[in-house]
Write a protein that holds these residues in place. Structure first.
Motif, mmCIF file in Angstrom:
data_model
loop_
_atom_site.group_PDB
_atom_site.id
_atom_site.type_symbol
_atom_site.label_atom_id
_atom_site.label_comp_id
_atom_site.label_asym_id
_atom_site.label_seq_id
_atom_site.Cartn_x
_atom_site.Cartn_y
_atom_site.Cartn_z
ATOM 1 N N VAL A 154 17.545 -17.211 -10.080
ATOM 2 C CA VAL A 154 16.861 -17.940 -11.150
ATOM 3 C C VAL A 154 15.400 -18.186 -10.762
ATOM 4 N N LYS A 155 15.163 -18.557 -9.506
ATOM 5 C CA LYS A 155 13.790 -18.780 -9.048
ATOM 6 C C LYS A 155 12.979 -17.491 -9.093
ATOM 7 N N VAL A 156 13.574 -16.391 -8.695
ATOM 8 C CA VAL A 156 12.880 -15.100 -8.732
ATOM 9 C C VAL A 156 12.540 -14.730 -10.168
ATOM 10 N N PHE A 157 13.464 -15.004 -11.084
ATOM 11 C CA PHE A 157 13.204 -14.709 -12.486
ATOM 12 C C PHE A 157 12.085 -15.590 -13.044
ATOM 13 N N ILE A 158 12.026 -16.845 -12.643
ATOM 14 C CA ILE A 158 10.946 -17.732 -13.086
ATOM 15 C C ILE A 158 9.598 -17.243 -12.564
ATOM 16 N N VAL A 159 9.569 -16.783 -11.323
ATOM 17 C CA VAL A 159 8.328 -16.221 -10.771
ATOM 18 C C VAL A 159 7.919 -14.981 -11.557
ATOM 19 N N PHE A 160 8.893 -14.151 -11.930
ATOM 20 C CA PHE A 160 8.570 -12.971 -12.729
ATOM 21 C C PHE A 160 8.037 -13.374 -14.102
ATOM 22 N N LEU A 161 8.596 -14.395 -14.722
ATOM 23 C CA LEU A 161 8.089 -14.829 -16.029
ATOM 24 C C LEU A 161 6.638 -15.294 -15.940
ATOM 25 N N ILE A 162 6.309 -16.000 -14.867
ATOM 26 C CA ILE A 162 4.915 -16.414 -14.663
ATOM 27 C C ILE A 162 4.031 -15.181 -14.491
ATOM 28 N N TYR A 163 4.504 -14.205 -13.731
ATOM 29 C CA TYR A 163 3.758 -12.960 -13.540
ATOM 30 C C TYR A 163 3.624 -12.205 -14.861
ATOM 31 N N LEU A 164 4.683 -12.225 -15.666
ATOM 32 C CA LEU A 164 4.667 -11.529 -16.949
ATOM 33 C C LEU A 164 3.632 -12.124 -17.895
ATOM 34 N N ILE A 165 3.375 -13.403 -17.772
ATOM 35 C CA ILE A 165 2.364 -14.047 -18.621
ATOM 36 C C ILE A 165 0.959 -13.819 -18.064
ATOM 37 N N THR A 166 0.787 -13.987 -16.761
ATOM 38 C CA THR A 166 -0.561 -13.961 -16.192
ATOM 39 C C THR A 166 -1.140 -12.559 -16.027
ATOM 40 N N ASN A 167 -0.338 -11.563 -15.703
ATOM 41 C CA ASN A 167 -0.881 -10.227 -15.464
ATOM 42 C C ASN A 167 -1.468 -9.604 -16.737
ATOM 43 N N PRO A 168 -0.743 -9.510 -17.838
ATOM 44 C CA PRO A 168 -1.381 -8.948 -19.045
ATOM 45 C C PRO A 168 -2.524 -9.807 -19.580
ATOM 46 N N LEU A 169 -2.391 -11.112 -19.458
ATOM 47 C CA LEU A 169 -3.460 -11.996 -19.919
ATOM 48 C C LEU A 169 -4.732 -11.782 -19.100
ATOM 49 N N GLY A 170 -4.586 -11.704 -17.796
ATOM 50 C CA GLY A 170 -5.747 -11.452 -16.937
ATOM 51 C C GLY A 170 -6.381 -10.104 -17.209
ATOM 52 N N THR A 171 -5.559 -9.075 -17.388
ATOM 53 C CA THR A 171 -6.082 -7.747 -17.694
ATOM 54 C C THR A 171 -6.826 -7.754 -19.023
ATOM 55 N N ASN A 172 -6.269 -8.420 -20.014
ATOM 56 C CA ASN A 172 -6.906 -8.491 -21.319
ATOM 57 C C ASN A 172 -8.237 -9.233 -21.248
ATOM 58 N N LEU A 173 -8.297 -10.318 -20.514
ATOM 59 C CA LEU A 173 -9.552 -11.063 -20.394
ATOM 60 C C LEU A 173 -10.621 -10.254 -19.666
ATOM 61 N N ILE A 174 -10.224 -9.505 -18.648
ATOM 62 C CA ILE A 174 -11.187 -8.652 -17.942
ATOM 63 C C ILE A 174 -11.734 -7.586 -18.880
ATOM 64 N N ILE A 175 -10.864 -6.975 -19.676
ATOM 65 C CA ILE A 175 -11.319 -5.944 -20.612
ATOM 66 C C ILE A 175 -12.243 -6.538 -21.674
#
Length: 120
Positions: free
Chosen positions: A65-86
């Motif tokens: 469950v903890k690993v999945f929560i970390v992945f959900l945070i990554y799932l939100i921040t990675n595309p958001l960060g990429t989009n903001l950089i672009i």
């Protein structure tokens, strides 16, 4: 070896392959936007597969469950960060006349006036 170990190893292996392919894409692609696309898509898919592999290996425990929560945070921040950089790169370099199009939509009269003076 039980089936959970085999499935976990396959998922982690395929996820690692996707991460390596994304890393090669970042190095090999010709322009900035293609490199960000390779990094954003490949990293997210690779992280998903590795996360699923860890969850299959550990079973239904608090760790999975903890690993999945970390992945959900990554799932939100990675595309958001990429989009903001672009978006910042698009605004900074006026990629394909994006800033001029936005200005034209905000103030269409000034563009028409500029074009009439340019033709004369």
């Amino acid at each position: 070896m039980d089936i959970h170990t085999v499935i976990s190893a396959v998922l982690i292996g395929v996820g690692t392959i996707f991460l390596w392919i994304a890393a090669v894409g970042i190095v090999r692609f010709p322009d900035f936007y293609s490199r960000l696309h390779a990094g954003g898509i490949g990293d997210t898919l690779g992280a998903l597969l590795i996360t699923l592999g860890i969850m299959v290996k550990t079973g239904l425990t608090l760790l999975s469950v903890k690993v999945f929560i970390v992945f959900l945070i990554y799932l939100i921040t990675n595309p958001l960060g990429t989009n903001l950089i672009i978006l910042e790169a698009v605004h900074a370099k006026d990629y394909q006349g994006y800033n001029r199009k936005v200005l034209r939509k905000k103030n269409p009269r000034s563009e028409k006036g500029d074009e009439s003076h340019a033709d004369a």
